[in-house]
Design an enzyme around this catalytic site. Sequence first.
Site, mmCIF file in Angstrom:
data_model
loop_
_atom_site.group_PDB
_atom_site.id
_atom_site.type_symbol
_atom_site.label_atom_id
_atom_site.label_comp_id
_atom_site.label_asym_id
_atom_site.label_seq_id
_atom_site.Cartn_x
_atom_site.Cartn_y
_atom_site.Cartn_z
ATOM 1 N N CYS A 249 1.293 49.845 63.311
ATOM 2 C CA CYS A 249 1.442 50.089 61.879
ATOM 3 C C CYS A 249 0.225 49.509 61.174
ATOM 4 C CB CYS A 249 2.754 49.517 61.352
ATOM 5 S SG CYS A 249 2.995 47.746 61.656
ATOM 6 N N ARG A 254 6.173 46.560 61.080
ATOM 7 C CA ARG A 254 6.954 47.798 61.063
ATOM 8 C C ARG A 254 7.049 48.401 62.465
ATOM 9 N NH1 ARG A 254 3.858 51.015 56.391
ATOM 10 N NH2 ARG A 254 2.195 49.549 56.934
#
Length: 291
Positions: A249, A254
């Site tokens: 990410c 994430r």
Amino acid sequence: MATESLPIEQRGYAKPDALVSTEWVAGHLDDPAVRIVESNEDVLLYDTGHLPGAVRIDWHTDLQDPLMRDYLDAESFAALMREKGISPDTTVVFYGDKNNWWATYALWVFRLFGHERVKVMDGGRKKWSDEGRPMTEDLPTVAPADYPTPRRDDEAIRAFREDVLDHVKRRGQMIDVRSPEEFSGEKLHMPDYPQEGAMRGGHIPGAQNVPWARAVNVDTGEFKSAEELRALYEQGAGLRPDQDTIAYCRIGERSSHTWFALTYLLGYPNVRNYDGSWTEWGNAVRLPIEK
């Protein structure tokens, strides 16, 4: 009206024990073999109220090396565990804000150090709060635990820049879990966040884009069923469970959420999280990008 999710054991996961319900957690708040850990994006949130008995682990101050861009060393991890009352046999249940994205990040770091007994509270803070379950501002009294210094293993579930470059050259399977705007190069960070952190926008060549939060029920924050996840990652993005996979990410938080979904919920055997992610790749000299 909110869309309810099936019970965890009915969702077809490869490793359903990796998730526990809010009801399960409520029944284990006083279990001495269980330690509840809150880890949030909002570092002040814990102080406004948390699950009774939960300890805080801050993704930045607790899990990172104070000088070098890396995680804490093995001795520091052991010291943190002793302070938080966690022994090698303790079942650690993580939860937090924003669909548990930092909770899964903390879990991923625990796995770097070989801590086996890890789980995520499905739905995180949101579901616990929505159900009207108790919160407290009281800090827990935790007896120090014994935690021998472990060995940190960066090979199995972590990817470095050189690993990713080799993966690109082999046309390996890769998933970019950022927003479509970041993937296209239109933005350098999520919408509504400061647009900083990288010199260039775009994505790593060959990566498929599946934003991380698509793995959860938007109403409850719970993970979608295995069938829905396979539709998202396999039918939608063409991922194959038998292929080595790298997720990334912007800074690795994430993508740890997607790593958790692929590894524990779908049972992919070889998934690594590239925590350097776009803040490294997008700033590095002569690394290839696509838009």
